[in-house]
Design a protein around this motif. Structure first.
Motif, PDB file in Angstrom:
ATOM      1  N   LEU A   1       0.919  -1.178   0.129  1.00  0.00           N
ATOM      2  CA  LEU A   1       0.019  -0.208  -0.089  1.00  0.00           C
ATOM      3  C   LEU A   1       0.597   1.245  -0.199  1.00  0.00           C
ATOM      4  O   LEU A   1       0.350   2.200  -0.624  1.00  0.00           O
ATOM      5  N   ASP A   2       2.097   1.054   0.506  1.00  0.00           N
ATOM      6  CA  ASP A   2       2.967   2.373   0.629  1.00  0.00           C
ATOM      7  C   ASP A   2       3.735   2.389  -0.821  1.00  0.00           C
ATOM      8  O   ASP A   2       4.744   3.222  -0.659  1.00  0.00           O
ATOM      9  N   GLY A   3       3.747   1.549  -1.579  1.00  0.00           N
ATOM     10  CA  GLY A   3       4.465   1.535  -2.920  1.00  0.00           C
ATOM     11  C   GLY A   3       5.563   1.100  -2.951  1.00  0.00           C
ATOM     12  O   GLY A   3       6.597   1.209  -3.578  1.00  0.00           O
ATOM     13  N   LEU A   4       6.118  -0.089  -1.663  1.00  0.00           N
ATOM     14  CA  LEU A   4       7.269  -0.296  -1.405  1.00  0.00           C
ATOM     15  C   LEU A   4       7.533  -2.041  -1.705  1.00  0.00           C
ATOM     16  O   LEU A   4       8.518  -2.510  -1.442  1.00  0.00           O
ATOM     17  N   MET A   5       6.254  -2.485  -2.246  1.00  0.00           N
ATOM     18  CA  MET A   5       6.319  -3.978  -2.685  1.00  0.00           C
ATOM     19  C   MET A   5       5.690  -4.222  -4.019  1.00  0.00           C
ATOM     20  O   MET A   5       4.585  -3.594  -3.974  1.00  0.00           O
ATOM     21  N   PRO A   6       6.197  -4.599  -5.010  1.00  0.00           N
ATOM     22  CA  PRO A   6       5.684  -4.972  -6.115  1.00  0.00           C
ATOM     23  C   PRO A   6       4.442  -6.033  -6.156  1.00  0.00           C
ATOM     24  O   PRO A   6       4.479  -6.886  -5.293  1.00  0.00           O
ATOM     25  N   LEU A   7       3.347  -5.751  -7.192  1.00  0.00           N
ATOM     26  CA  LEU A   7       2.136  -6.296  -6.952  1.00  0.00           C
ATOM     27  C   LEU A   7       2.535  -7.747  -7.008  1.00  0.00           C
ATOM     28  O   LEU A   7       1.844  -8.721  -6.593  1.00  0.00           O
ATOM     29  N   GLU A   8       3.278  -8.255  -8.116  1.00  0.00           N
ATOM     30  CA  GLU A   8       3.520  -9.680  -8.255  1.00  0.00           C
ATOM     31  C   GLU A   8       3.953 -10.448  -7.076  1.00  0.00           C
ATOM     32  O   GLU A   8       3.859 -11.498  -7.076  1.00  0.00           O
ATOM     33  N   LEU A   9       4.850  -9.642  -6.032  1.00  0.00           N
ATOM     34  CA  LEU A   9       5.372 -10.490  -4.996  1.00  0.00           C
ATOM     35  C   LEU A   9       4.389 -10.481  -3.965  1.00  0.00           C
ATOM     36  O   LEU A   9       4.289 -11.596  -3.142  1.00  0.00           O
ATOM     37  N   LEU A  10       3.417  -9.650  -3.697  1.00  0.00           N
ATOM     38  CA  LEU A  10       2.322  -9.879  -2.989  1.00  0.00           C
ATOM     39  C   LEU A  10       1.498 -10.768  -3.330  1.00  0.00           C
ATOM     40  O   LEU A  10       0.850 -11.686  -2.625  1.00  0.00           O
ATOM     41  N   VAL A  11       1.145 -10.917  -4.824  1.00  0.00           N
ATOM     42  CA  VAL A  11       0.344 -12.001  -4.991  1.00  0.00           C
ATOM     43  C   VAL A  11       1.078 -13.226  -4.904  1.00  0.00           C
ATOM     44  O   VAL A  11       0.283 -14.177  -4.302  1.00  0.00           O
ATOM     45  N   ASP A  12       2.169 -13.370  -4.857  1.00  0.00           N
ATOM     46  CA  ASP A  12       2.800 -14.920  -4.689  1.00  0.00           C
ATOM     47  C   ASP A  12       2.784 -14.882  -3.205  1.00  0.00           C
ATOM     48  O   ASP A  12       2.626 -16.389  -3.053  1.00  0.00           O
ATOM     49  N   LEU A  13       2.816 -13.971  -2.521  1.00  0.00           N
ATOM     50  CA  LEU A  13       2.805 -14.235  -0.985  1.00  0.00           C
ATOM     51  C   LEU A  13       1.180 -14.716  -0.644  1.00  0.00           C
ATOM     52  O   LEU A  13       1.048 -15.676   0.193  1.00  0.00           O
ATOM     53  N   ALA A  14       0.343 -14.159  -1.163  1.00  0.00           N
ATOM     54  CA  ALA A  14      -1.136 -14.426  -1.251  1.00  0.00           C
ATOM     55  C   ALA A  14      -1.435 -15.864  -1.537  1.00  0.00           C
ATOM     56  O   ALA A  14      -1.992 -16.601  -0.728  1.00  0.00           O
ATOM     57  N   LYS A  15      -0.836 -16.344  -2.592  1.00  0.00           N
ATOM     58  CA  LYS A  15      -0.959 -17.550  -3.086  1.00  0.00           C
ATOM     59  C   LYS A  15      -0.281 -18.575  -2.178  1.00  0.00           C
ATOM     60  O   LYS A  15      -0.976 -19.671  -1.439  1.00  0.00           O
ATOM     61  N   ALA A  16       0.775 -18.291  -1.588  1.00  0.00           N
ATOM     62  CA  ALA A  16       1.648 -19.051  -0.533  1.00  0.00           C
ATOM     63  C   ALA A  16       0.769 -19.172   0.860  1.00  0.00           C
ATOM     64  O   ALA A  16       0.612 -20.393   1.338  1.00  0.00           O
ATOM     65  N   THR A  17       0.313 -18.047   1.156  1.00  0.00           N
ATOM     66  CA  THR A  17      -0.552 -17.863   2.180  1.00  0.00           C
ATOM     67  C   THR A  17      -1.945 -18.752   2.030  1.00  0.00           C
ATOM     68  O   THR A  17      -2.232 -19.717   2.925  1.00  0.00           O
ATOM     69  N   SER A  18      -2.575 -18.701   0.849  1.00  0.00           N
ATOM     70  CA  SER A  18      -3.729 -19.614   0.768  1.00  0.00           C
ATOM     71  C   SER A  18      -3.301 -21.023   0.925  1.00  0.00           C
ATOM     72  O   SER A  18      -4.166 -21.855   1.194  1.00  0.00           O
ATOM     73  N   ASP A  19      -2.187 -21.596   0.304  1.00  0.00           N
ATOM     74  CA  ASP A  19      -1.699 -22.853   0.218  1.00  0.00           C
ATOM     75  C   ASP A  19      -1.767 -23.458   1.886  1.00  0.00           C
ATOM     76  O   ASP A  19      -2.280 -24.668   2.089  1.00  0.00           O
ATOM     77  N   ILE A  20      -1.181 -22.501   2.692  1.00  0.00           N
ATOM     78  CA  ILE A  20      -1.005 -23.273   4.033  1.00  0.00           C
ATOM     79  C   ILE A  20      -2.218 -22.974   4.843  1.00  0.00           C
ATOM     80  O   ILE A  20      -2.557 -23.708   5.728  1.00  0.00           O
ATOM     81  N   LEU A  21      -3.217 -22.313   4.411  1.00  0.00           N
ATOM     82  CA  LEU A  21      -4.498 -22.026   4.953  1.00  0.00           C
ATOM     83  C   LEU A  21      -5.412 -23.281   4.648  1.00  0.00           C
ATOM     84  O   LEU A  21      -6.100 -23.650   5.353  1.00  0.00           O
ATOM     85  N   CYS A  22      -5.020 -23.750   3.341  1.00  0.00           N
ATOM     86  CA  CYS A  22      -5.967 -24.844   2.952  1.00  0.00           C
ATOM     87  C   CYS A  22      -5.371 -26.039   3.640  1.00  0.00           C
ATOM     88  O   CYS A  22      -6.209 -26.858   3.924  1.00  0.00           O
ATOM     89  N   GLU A  23      -3.878 -26.143   3.838  1.00  0.00           N
ATOM     90  CA  GLU A  23      -3.625 -27.316   4.439  1.00  0.00           C
ATOM     91  C   GLU A  23      -4.020 -27.310   5.819  1.00  0.00           C
ATOM     92  O   GLU A  23      -4.013 -28.341   6.502  1.00  0.00           O
ATOM     93  N   PHE A  24      -4.020 -26.138   6.732  1.00  0.00           N
ATOM     94  CA  PHE A  24      -4.546 -26.195   7.997  1.00  0.00           C
ATOM     95  C   PHE A  24      -5.883 -26.477   8.072  1.00  0.00           C
ATOM     96  O   PHE A  24      -6.136 -27.297   9.066  1.00  0.00           O
ATOM     97  N   TRP A  25      -6.793 -26.129   7.227  1.00  0.00           N
ATOM     98  CA  TRP A  25      -8.149 -26.466   7.567  1.00  0.00           C
ATOM     99  C   TRP A  25      -8.542 -27.902   7.140  1.00  0.00           C
ATOM    100  O   TRP A  25      -9.231 -28.295   7.551  1.00  0.00           O
ATOM    101  N   GLU A  26      -7.681 -28.284   6.009  1.00  0.00           N
ATOM    102  CA  GLU A  26      -8.188 -29.806   5.411  1.00  0.00           C
ATOM    103  C   GLU A  26      -7.452 -30.680   6.571  1.00  0.00           C
ATOM    104  O   GLU A  26      -7.976 -31.783   6.498  1.00  0.00           O
TER     105      GLU A  26
END
Length: 219
Positions: free
Chosen positions: A100-125
Motif C-alpha cells: 500500500l505504501d508502494g514499497l512492494m511490487p504487486l506480483e510479489l504480494l500476489v505470490d505471497l497471497a498464493k503461498a498463504t492460501s496454500d498453508i491455510l488450505c492445508e491447515f483447514w483440510e
C-alpha cells in the motif's frame, strides 16, 4: 526489486520486541539461538491450551507452524512453549502495508497471497479452525531454499482440531453450537485486510491479491 530485497526490508522495519509487544494475551521472550518462550500474561490461560494444540499438530507433522519444543525443561511447563523465532516477526499485515505504501511490487504480494492460501488450505483440510485469524497471526519467512515465501500460522490459544472441540468448549464454558467454523476464519482474515484500505480507493491490484488469497478455499 526482488523477493529477497523486499523480505529484508520489511522484516527489518521494526524490531521483534516491538512486534511481539502487540500481543495482548501472551508474552514472548527471546532466549537465544533463534528460540522464544511464550507464556501467558497475568490473568490469561490460553498458552496451556495452545500447548495441547501443538502436541496434536506434531502428530500430523504440519510444516506450516513454527518449530516448537514441548519438553518438560521449559520454564513454566506446560504453561509455556518454546517456539522457533521466524526471522524478525514480520507479518502478512506488514507486507500488505508495504504494498500500500508502494514499497512492494504487486506480483510479489500476489505470490505471497498464493503461498498463504496454500498453508491455510492445508491447515483447514487437516481439521483445524483457528478462531483468531488476522494478518498479524500469519508470520512470513523464506522457504528452505531462501528464494520463495514461507508463511507460518501462529497463536493457537483459541484453535481446535475437530476432535478437540467438545473438550475445548467444556474446559472454557463455551457453547458448542456457537463456535466459529473455518468459514469464519476466512471472513475474519478478509475483513482485517480489507480494513487496511477502508476510506481510501484500493490500489490497482488489491482485488487481485485478495482473490489469490482465497484461491484455495476448501469450503
Amino acid at each position: 526489486m526482488n523477493l529477497v530485497q523486499v523480505y529484508n526490508d520489511v522484516s527489518h522495519w521494526d524490531t521483534f520486541a516491538n512486534r511481539a509487544a502487540l500481543g495482548t494475551k501472551a508474552d514472548l521472550r527471546e532466549v537465544g539461538d533463534g528460540w522464544l518462550i511464550k507464556s501467558d500474561k497475568q490473568g490469561e490461560v490460553g498458552v496451556a491450551w495452545e500447548y495441547r494444540v501443538y502436541e496434536h499438530m506434531i502428530g500430523l507433522d504440519l510444516p506450516i507452524v513454527p518449530d516448537c519444543d514441548l519438553g518438560e525443561g521449559v520454564f513454566g511447563y506446560p504453561d509455556s512453549i518454546l517456539l522457533r523465532k521466524i526471522d524478525n516477526g514480520a507479518t502478512l499485515r506488514d507486507y500488505f502495508a508495504a504494498f500500500l505504501d508502494g514499497l512492494m511490487p504487486l506480483e510479489l504480494l500476489v505470490d505471497l497471497a498464493k503461498a498463504t492460501s496454500d498453508i491455510l488450505c492445508e491447515f483447514w483440510e487437516a481439521g483445524y479452525t483457528h478462531r483468531d485469524l488476522h494478518g498479524r497471526n500469519i508470520v512470513v519467512g523464506l522457504n528452505s531454499l531462501g528464494i520463495g515465501w514461507q508463511p507460518y500460522l501462529i497463536d493457537f490459544s483459541t484453535t481446535t482440531h475437530g476432535s478437540q472441540l467438545e473438550e475445548y468448549c467444556y474446559a472454557y464454558g463455551l457453547i458448542l453450537a456457537e463456535m466459529h467454523d473455518q468459514a469464519n476464519d476466512w471472513n475474519f482474515l478478509s475483513e482485517d485486510l480489507w480494513a487496511m484500505v477502508e476510506g481510501i480507493e484500493p490500489p490497482d491490484g488489491f482485488h487481485l491479491v485478495m482473490g489469490a488469497l482465497n484461491s484455495r478455499l476448501p469450503f
